[in-house]
Design a protein around this motif. Structure first.
Motif, PDB file in Angstrom:
ATOM      1  N   HIS A 143       0.837  -1.207   0.000  1.00  0.00           N
ATOM      2  CA  HIS A 143       0.000   0.000   0.000  1.00  0.00           C
ATOM      3  C   HIS A 143       0.869   1.253   0.000  1.00  0.00           C
ATOM      4  N   TYR A 144       1.943   1.231   0.784  1.00  0.00           N
ATOM      5  CA  TYR A 144       2.863   2.379   0.854  1.00  0.00           C
ATOM      6  C   TYR A 144       3.461   2.665  -0.524  1.00  0.00           C
ATOM      7  N   ALA A 168       0.862   4.013  -2.940  1.00  0.00           N
ATOM      8  CA  ALA A 168       0.545   5.411  -2.630  1.00  0.00           C
ATOM      9  C   ALA A 168       1.599   6.339  -3.222  1.00  0.00           C
ATOM     10  N   GLU A 169       2.869   5.959  -3.115  1.00  0.00           N
ATOM     11  CA  GLU A 169       3.935   6.781  -3.698  1.00  0.00           C
ATOM     12  C   GLU A 169       3.810   6.861  -5.213  1.00  0.00           C
ATOM     13  N   LEU A 225       0.833   9.078  -6.086  1.00  0.00           N
ATOM     14  CA  LEU A 225       1.134  10.485  -5.834  1.00  0.00           C
ATOM     15  C   LEU A 225       1.995  11.065  -6.954  1.00  0.00           C
ATOM     16  N   ALA A 277      -4.424   7.613  -3.894  1.00  0.00           N
ATOM     17  CA  ALA A 277      -3.159   7.642  -3.150  1.00  0.00           C
ATOM     18  C   ALA A 277      -3.425   7.780  -1.656  1.00  0.00           C
ATOM     19  N   GLN A 278      -4.381   8.617  -1.295  1.00  0.00           N
ATOM     20  CA  GLN A 278      -4.717   8.823   0.120  1.00  0.00           C
ATOM     21  C   GLN A 278      -5.255   7.545   0.750  1.00  0.00           C
ATOM     22  N   HIS A 337      -4.582   4.434  -0.127  1.00  0.00           N
ATOM     23  CA  HIS A 337      -3.478   3.488   0.067  1.00  0.00           C
ATOM     24  C   HIS A 337      -2.532   3.953   1.171  1.00  0.00           C
ATOM     25  N   ALA A 338      -2.312   5.258   1.284  1.00  0.00           N
ATOM     26  CA  ALA A 338      -1.474   5.764   2.372  1.00  0.00           C
ATOM     27  C   ALA A 338      -2.118   5.490   3.727  1.00  0.00           C
TER      28      ALA A 338
END
Length: 74
Positions: A6-7, A10-11, A14, A32-33, A35-36
């Motif tokens: 997930h991190y 998200a990257e 983004l 992205a939010q 997954h972050a």
């Protein structure tokens, strides 16, 4: 999907949002939010201690790029 997955996603999302047409950027940023947030929840759920554990190792790879082809991210 794991917390480190997930991190990383998200990257990626983004970065994609920064290259996306203005109309699509809010949708990509929202993904992205999500997954972050899921990555944060997974990191928060890690057991205390055990710095050499497999889950913590997976986070080190995701966050710092350790063990990836091409070296570490800086």
């Amino acid at each position: 999907m794991t917390g480190p997955d997930h991190y990383r996603l998200a990257e990626v999302l983004l970065a994609k949002a920064n290259r996306t047409e203005a109309d699509d950027a809010p949708t990509v940023l929202a993904a992205a939010q999500v997954h972050a947030t899921l990555a944060l929840a997974a990191a928060t759920a890690l057991p205390v201690g055990g710095s050499g554990s497999a889950p913590r190792g997976a986070w080190a790879i995701a966050v710092h790029g350790l063990g990836e082809a091409g070296g570490s991210r800086g």
